[in-house]
Each structure stands twice: as C-alpha cells, then as structure tokens.
Design an enzyme around this catalytic site. Structure first.
Site, PDB file in Angstrom:
ATOM      1  N   ASP A 248      28.458  38.890  27.124  1.00 41.98           N
ATOM      2  CA  ASP A 248      28.329  37.651  27.879  1.00 41.98           C
ATOM      3  C   ASP A 248      27.201  37.739  28.889  1.00 41.98           C
ATOM      4  O   ASP A 248      26.464  38.729  28.932  1.00 41.98           O
ATOM      5  CB  ASP A 248      29.663  37.228  28.500  1.00 41.98           C
ATOM      6  CG  ASP A 248      30.262  38.326  29.333  1.00 41.98           C
ATOM      7  OD1 ASP A 248      29.541  38.865  30.189  1.00 41.98           O
ATOM      8  OD2 ASP A 248      31.447  38.660  29.123  1.00 41.98           O
ATOM      9  N   LYS A 270      29.812  33.317  29.382  1.00 45.66           N
ATOM     10  CA  LYS A 270      30.643  32.480  30.222  1.00 45.66           C
ATOM     11  C   LYS A 270      29.819  32.033  31.407  1.00 45.66           C
ATOM     12  O   LYS A 270      29.530  32.831  32.284  1.00 45.66           O
ATOM     13  CB  LYS A 270      31.818  33.291  30.754  1.00 45.66           C
ATOM     14  CG  LYS A 270      32.830  33.614  29.720  1.00 45.66           C
ATOM     15  CD  LYS A 270      33.968  34.283  30.419  1.00 45.66           C
ATOM     16  CE  LYS A 270      34.935  34.866  29.428  1.00 45.66           C
ATOM     17  NZ  LYS A 270      35.848  35.769  30.091  1.00 45.66           N
ATOM     18  N   MET A 383      32.559  36.339  42.720  1.00 50.71           N
ATOM     19  CA  MET A 383      32.528  34.921  42.296  1.00 50.71           C
ATOM     20  C   MET A 383      32.722  33.983  43.482  1.00 50.71           C
ATOM     21  O   MET A 383      33.498  33.025  43.411  1.00 50.71           O
ATOM     22  CB  MET A 383      33.659  34.653  41.276  1.00 50.71           C
ATOM     23  CG  MET A 383      33.543  35.481  40.026  1.00 50.71           C
ATOM     24  SD  MET A 383      34.960  35.300  38.935  1.00 50.71           S
ATOM     25  CE  MET A 383      36.106  36.490  39.591  1.00 50.71           C
TER      26      MET A 383
HETATM   27  N1  SAH Z   1      34.087  42.757  35.790  1.00 55.25           N
HETATM   28  C1  SAH Z   1      33.004  42.543  36.704  1.00 55.25           C
HETATM   29  C2  SAH Z   1      33.206  41.319  37.553  1.00 55.25           C
HETATM   30  C3  SAH Z   1      33.270  40.050  36.797  1.00 55.25           C
HETATM   31  S1  SAH Z   1      33.469  38.647  37.825  1.00 55.25           S
HETATM   32  C4  SAH Z   1      32.803  43.784  37.567  1.00 55.25           C
HETATM   33  O1  SAH Z   1      33.636  44.671  37.564  1.00 55.25           O
HETATM   34  O2  SAH Z   1      31.781  43.847  38.243  1.00 55.25           O
HETATM   35  C5  SAH Z   1      31.827  38.113  38.028  1.00 55.25           C
HETATM   36  C6  SAH Z   1      31.358  38.347  39.434  1.00 55.25           C
HETATM   37  O3  SAH Z   1      31.007  39.703  39.616  1.00 55.25           O
HETATM   38  C7  SAH Z   1      30.104  37.607  39.797  1.00 55.25           C
HETATM   39  O4  SAH Z   1      30.398  36.263  40.164  1.00 55.25           O
HETATM   40  C8  SAH Z   1      29.620  38.387  40.969  1.00 55.25           C
HETATM   41  O5  SAH Z   1      30.360  38.080  42.128  1.00 55.25           O
HETATM   42  C9  SAH Z   1      29.976  39.791  40.577  1.00 55.25           C
HETATM   43  N2  SAH Z   1      28.833  40.526  39.963  1.00 55.25           N
HETATM   44  C10 SAH Z   1      28.792  41.076  38.763  1.00 55.25           C
HETATM   45  N3  SAH Z   1      27.613  41.701  38.559  1.00 55.25           N
HETATM   46  C11 SAH Z   1      26.912  41.534  39.688  1.00 55.25           C
HETATM   47  C12 SAH Z   1      25.611  41.945  40.096  1.00 55.25           C
HETATM   48  N4  SAH Z   1      24.812  42.667  39.310  1.00 55.25           N
HETATM   49  N5  SAH Z   1      25.202  41.598  41.337  1.00 55.25           N
HETATM   50  C13 SAH Z   1      25.993  40.872  42.158  1.00 55.25           C
HETATM   51  N6  SAH Z   1      27.218  40.467  41.818  1.00 55.25           N
HETATM   52  C14 SAH Z   1      27.675  40.790  40.594  1.00 55.25           C
END
Ligand code: SAH
Length: 461
Positions: A248, A270, A383
């Site tokens: 995704d 998504k 998020m």
């Molecule tokens: N499973 C993922 C999170 C998914 S929810 C994890 O463990 O990181 C998606 C959210 O993760 C985004 O809205 C943001 O808040 C955060 N996120 C994921 N990758 C990111 C990145 N490289 N930089 C900043 N925020 C990130």
C-alpha cells in the site's frame, strides 16, 4: 581460477600444526571442527593450545620441529612466525605430497584456507586467492547476514529424506522439482521459524502425495517507515521469495525496489478515507491467492501490528486455515523519533511513552485525555494531521501546558524527512500555515527539546 575449491574429509585423520600461538590455535580449532586428529609441534604454546592438550583434545609435542614430524600426516599447517621454519615445513610437505598451508604466505602453500560461512552441513568457502582477504571477509559477512542460520537444519532434514525421495522419483528432473519446491516453500519456512517437526511432517506429506495442489502461505511483513536499511533480514528474505506482493501507499519506493523482480505486484493502497481495496477485499484476496498455492507477501508500512490492521488480516487467514507468518517492522514512532534526534523516553523527561491513533471516527476522537495530558510522558500520535487542532485543544483543556514541545515529522526516515518543532498551543497554526506532506507523525513531550542537541540525520532535500 587460481585454486580449485574442494572439501576434504579429514575425519579422524592425523593433521599436524607447527607452532603453538594464537593463530595456530585458530587453525587447530578449525581442523577440530572437521573432526581431525590434531597434533601440534611447538616450543611454546598459548593458553588455548595448552588447554586443548590438557583435555586430550589434541596432542602437543613441546619441542623444536624436526623433519620426521611430518611422517604419516595427511595435512599440515605451519603457523609459526619464523619464515625460514615455515619454508622448511612447506618444502618437506611438498616433497612428501602432503597438502600444506603456511599462514599468510600463499607462495609457500599448496592449499589456502578460505573464509567460511558455516551452516553445517552446508558450508560456503570464499577465497580471493590470497589477493584481498579483507574483501573475502566482507563478502562472507554479507552471506552470513543473508543466509539464515536454519539453513543447516534444512539441509539436515533434506539429508534424512534423500533416500526416500530417490526411491520415489526415478527421474532426476522430478527429484529436482520436488526439492526446489521444498527448499523455497512452506517446508523451508517452517524450518526457519523453528517448527522442524511440522516441517518434517509436511515434507513427508508432500512426498506421499506429490501431485496434489498445495496450499501457499502468507507473510505479513513490516516494511518499516521508509528507509530500506531499516528492514529486517527476515523481511527482506520473504520479500525476495514471495510470488505475489500486496502493498500500500505507506511502503516506500526504495523498499519496493527490493521485492523479487518477477513477483506480481498488487496495489491495495489505502488513501485516508478512500480505501482503494476495502479491507474485507484485501483479507479475501490474501486467502484466495494462498489457496492457489502462491506465496504471498502482504507488505505494510512500519509494523503490521501497530495501527496496521495486521490483526484483522491474519484473523481471516486463520479462519480459512491458511498458514501465515508475521514479521515485525520498525514502527513510525521509533523510526521518525530516532531519525529526528528525539529519544522517546529519557530518565529526566519521560518515563513512559504512548502510541495513540488520531484517526477521527465519526468526527470525534474518543481518547482518555486525562491520562494523556500528564507530565513526564511522551505521546506519539499516528494519523493525526487532520485532527491536530482538536488534539491540541483537548490536551490543553485537560491541563497540559500550552508550551509543551511538539514535533511534527513528515515522511520520516526517507530522503524527504522533515521535522517541524513547535508547541502544543501553536500546533494548529503550524498545520494551517505550512505545506505538510503525509505521512506525518506528531510527537508531544519534553523529549522533543533534546533534538536541539541530538539531531544527527540530514535528509537529502
Ligand atoms: N503500521 C504503521 C502505522 C500505520 S498508520 C507503523 O507501524 O508505522 C499510518 C500512520 O503512520 C500515518 O498516518 C503516520 O502517522 C504514520 N507514519 C507511517 N510512516 C510514517 C513516516 N515515514 N513518517 C511519518 N509518519 C509515518
């Protein structure tokens, strides 16, 4: 090729090591690993060698080397720092047609000792023909990190089935096909994840009904926050062996570069509030693909079990009897904070850390604000870009200071990594006035201040 790589059987064969120092000790240990009967001639011995002699693991003869010492040896290593003595040993051995190795002197050797990756019974030898031993060692380190330890066990298992497989398939092609499937499929994966007994049963079943179509497997893999160097070895291995990759928007392009070249790629991206494939559809797709016998990698950003709906996806798999594995990844909180020089905990400023979703359900954020609005704690909001105004207001309404430091991290750990620091009160203005690119993470807490001192990562742009 300057040397012919061969593997020599020295089990219970007499081998001689001349010299008793640390280097000799290392060579002795290597010979012992191959079950040799080692004797060592040296005038003085290091502790290690003396200890081996005491335990009767080797025979040590404490004296000066004499030509007659080479009698009946099948292999000789000279590891003294006396060049003339080494040359003498080499000459004598060559005249007697006994393979000889002189440490660090390729010109005196009839065989050289390679760098070794030991996954016994699988052994990989790497040689640079004495020209660049450091390079050979680097290659070895690479192989060490990409070949799972359990390859040894897999080879043992295969060894125990060899006769049966040979008896079942007369044709060498059929045998090869059977083994290829076993080594790259569910059996191998079970061995790698420590389920050797199950693997053995599976292999037996595969052998008994080798024509039946098989169930595939799903790997739910955490792809980390963006920087491909943050992938785990396991993630990389599974990404490179899967037949199909479901990914995704959060999986970075650099990480996608590392999936198997000829794998089928399916985007189930998504967008926020705009799921291109609905969650149920993804769950079912995983089941269907696995039932076709395919190895499916469900690649997710960060960690699949942290706001990743990983649980939901594997629940469906479990209900449908599809085998799966889950590989944790570096979650955004960890990657973004580290690459921003912000420790999530610190003995002086924060004794706990909370990961919180800022995703608005029905326009409200149902969060335990009283528990969040406390000192000595770090809160990481996932998020939360759209709800940043709301969270700023709620935290303040529940008693958090307006000057509490806040960091907003954009595209953390990628070449476009960008950090905005502000305060809780000013967060809504920052979000309103700046162009901010998703994904973003919001970190609230005193620890944010440490960035001034601890920042170390400079993004390219
Ligand atoms: N499973 C993922 C999170 C998914 S929810 C994890 O463990 O990181 C998606 C959210 O993760 C985004 O809205 C943001 O808040 C955060 N996120 C994921 N990758 C990111 C990145 N490289 N930089 C900043 N925020 C990130």
């Amino acid at each position: 090729m300057n040397y012919l790589p061969i593997f020599i059987n020295i089990t219970q064969k007499p081998c001689l090591v001349v010299g008793g120092g640390d280097i000799a000790y290392r060579k002795i240990n290597l010979l012992l690993k191959a079950n040799a009967q080692v004797s060592c001639v040296a005038q003085a011995c290091c502790n290690g060698v003396t200890q081996l002699a005491k335990n009767n693991t080797i025979t040590v003869i404490e004296k000066a080397f004499e030509p007659s010492d080479i009698k009946s040896q099948v292999l000789i290593v000279s590891a003294t720092n006396d060049r003339a003595l080494n040359a003498q040993v080499s000459d004598l051995a060559k005249n007697a047609n006994i393979p000889v190795n002189v440490v660090d002197s390729p010109d005196l050797c009839t065989f050289i000792m390679p760098s070794i990756v030991d996954r016994s019974p699988i052994v990989i030898a790497i040689s640079s023909a004495g020209k660049a031993p450091v390079l050979a060692r680097l290659i070895r380190a690479k192989l060490e990190s990409t070949i799972p330890n359990a390859y040894g066990k897999l080879a043992e298992l295969a060894g125990s089935f060899r006769a049966q497989v040979k008896a079942k398939f007369n044709n060498i092609e059929d045998r090869r096909y059977f083994w290829e499937k076993a080594f790259s499929g569910v059996v191998a994966e079970k061995v790698f994840s420590g389920k050797t007994d199950e693997a053995e049963l599976d292999l037996q079943t595969q052998l008994d009904k080798s024509t039946d179509s098989e169930m595939g497997e799903v790997y739910l893999v955490g792809g980390g926050p963006g920087d491909p160097d943050l992938l785990t070895f396991k993630a990389l291995r599974l990404m490179q062996q899967a037949d199909v990759i479901l990914y995704d928007r959060l999986v970075s392009d650099e990480v996608m570069e590392l999936v198997r070249r000829d794998a089928e790629l399916i985007y189930v991206g998504k967008e926020r509030d705009n799921h291109s494939v609905p969650q149920d559809g993804i769950n079912q797709l995983l089941v269907d693909l696995a039932k076709q016998g395919r190895r499916v990698c469900r690649l997710k950003g960060g960690d699949p079990f942290i706001f990743g709906r990983g649980g939901e996806e594997i629940e469906t798999l479990a209900e449908n009897g599809v085998p799966f594995q889950v590989v944790p990844g570096i979650t955004a909180a960890s990657g973004c904070s580290t690459y921003s020089g912000i420790p999530l905990t610190h003995r002086d400023y924060s004794q706990s850390c909370r990961f919180v979703t800022g995703h608005l359900k029905d326009g409200t954020m149902n969060l335990p604000w009283d528990e969040l609005a406390v000192e000595q704690q770090t809160i990481v909001f996932y998020m939360a870009l759209k709800s940043s105004k709301h969270l700023s207001e709620q935290l303040q309404a529940h008693g958090m200071r307006g000057d509490m430091p806040v960091a907003l991290v954009e595209k953390g750990t990628t070449p476009e990594h960008k950090v905005h620091t502000t305060t809780l009160a000013k967060l809504p203005d920052l979000v309103a006035n700046e162009t901010i690119h998703a994904p973003t993470l919001i970190i609230v807490g005193e620890v944010v201040k440490l960035r001034e001192k601890l920042n170390w990562f400079d993004a390219e742009s």
